[in-house]
Write a protein that holds these residues in place. Structure first.
Motif: not given
Lengths: 168, 211
Positions: B97-109
């Motif tokens: 709902e806030h358009r936030i996406y995080s990833s625990a993988i290097v370079g993933g996002v």
């Protein structure tokens, strides 16, 4: 592919999608050019872009002519596209269609790096993505229809046999 | 999906509020109350607040495993951020709902952000993707591909390199044998770069927690 293209949410991306180059290219010739995105050879980036486009509500049809090439995109496939529902507690939906194939062996055999079938391995690695191997031409339309219309938000990998293009 | 309202720029959390939030999380972690990794920010508050003065509610924000500040500055209520962290999800905080996406993988996002930016461009939407990455990530192949593609296709995206000089405990410059990193000093439409020193370790908050 024309059936998929009737849905305004679909966009087709990969190598040889606007130009000739693979057996899959010819199946895209009637898809409007503005719905096709020719990409550089950057398999992992392509899979990530696929996920990103799907996050926004598009349904990308991401084309990798051989399983062997999908291996270069496994990080984005397994760690991201497959895990989006778990990472976001079901908040994000990223429904994509991955189209790939088992390389043809006849009349020319391209040897071990172009004929891999990783269907079972990838199926075992994915928690949410459904992997469907198209064993018969009659399987093709229902499988794509399911991939497009499914309402569970899951992505689908559709696996073709390269040899069937000339034999079935 | 709907996009929730974000505080006004005047309403962005302050440097002191951000520091206090991370210190509270550090205390919870050190007390064994969080049964999952946390990756804390410190020392970059002024730089990251400056970045967020440009970011609007309709914009997307992509982060690594270290993302508490981005979530707070994008407008996620701090109680909600804290709740997710306490539930063990600090490493890949996602708030659709806030358009936030995080990833625990290097370079993933990075390529995911490129795909979002391409979608924004194709639909003519008034939005932009902001993608945060560390100094070691900025030297990866996927970073070079994603930034090159975005720049050449003029996609609505901006990459923010946050340089704390290391990846986990590895010195980025030493292992690449490169005193000046590839994007160091960039500050243009597509890439900005800042340095900071953190007081926290890569993960955790300095106390070895035994469960």
């Amino acid at each position: 592919m024309n059936f998929l293209a009737q849905d305004p949410r679909t966009v087709f991306l990969g190598q040889a999608v606007t130009v000739a180059g693979t057996a899959m290219s010819t199946t895209l010739k009637d898809v409007p050019p503005e719905r096709r995105i020719e990409l550089p050879v950057a398999e992992e980036m392509q899979m990530g872009m696929t996920t990103g486009m799907a996050l926004t509500g598009l349904i990308p049809v991401s084309i990798y002519p051989r399983w062997d090439f999908v291996l270069l995109a496994i990080n984005q496939l397994v760690n991201h596209l497959d895990k989006v529902p778990m990472m976001s507690n079901g908040g994000y939906k990223a429904k994509a269609i991955i189209r790939t194939g088992i390389g043809s062996q006849r009349p020319l055999h391209p040897q071990s790096q172009h004929t891999g079938d990783y269907t079972e391995a990838i199926r075992a690695m994915c928690a949410t993505i459904e992997v469907i191997r198209l064993e018969d031409p009659a399987d093709i339309f229902p499988a794509y229809e399911k991939a497009l219309m499914r309402e569970d938000g899951r992505s689908t990998i559709l696996v073709e046999y390269g040899d069937y293009y000339g034999e079935k | 999906m709907g996009v929730q309202a974000q505080p006004t720029k005047e309403g962005l959390m302050t440097k002191d509020q951000l520091i206090a939030f991370e210190e509270e999380i550090a205390a919870q972690f050190n007390a064994g109350k969080i049964r999952a990794p946390v990756h804390l920010y410190s020392g970059n508050e002024e730089q990251i607040i400056a970045v967020f003065k440009q970011i609007r509610p309709q914009d997307w924000v992509f982060c690594s495993w270290r993302s508490h500040y981005q979530c707070l500055l994008k407008g996620v209520p701090k109680e909600h951020v804290r709740e997710e962290i306490m539930a063990g999800r600090s490493i890949s905080l996602c708030f659709p709902e806030h358009r936030i996406y995080s990833s625990a993988i290097v370079g993933g996002v990075l390529p995911i952000a490129v795909g979002v930016a391409m979608s924004i461009a194709r639909r003519g939407e008034d939005a932009k993707a902001y993608c945060f990455l560390g100094d070691m990530t900025s030297e990866t192949g996927i970073a070079h591909e994603a930034i090159k593609y975005s720049r050449n296709h003029r996609l609505p995206i901006h990459f923010v390199v946050e340089d704390n000089e290391k990846s986990v405990c590895t010195d980025t410059r030493e292992v690449w044998n490169q005193p000046r990193l590839s994007l160091e000093g960039f500050g243009d439409e597509y890439v900005s770069y800042y340095h900071y020193k953190t007081k926290y370790p890569h993960a955790g908050a300095g106390v070895r927690v035994q469960f």
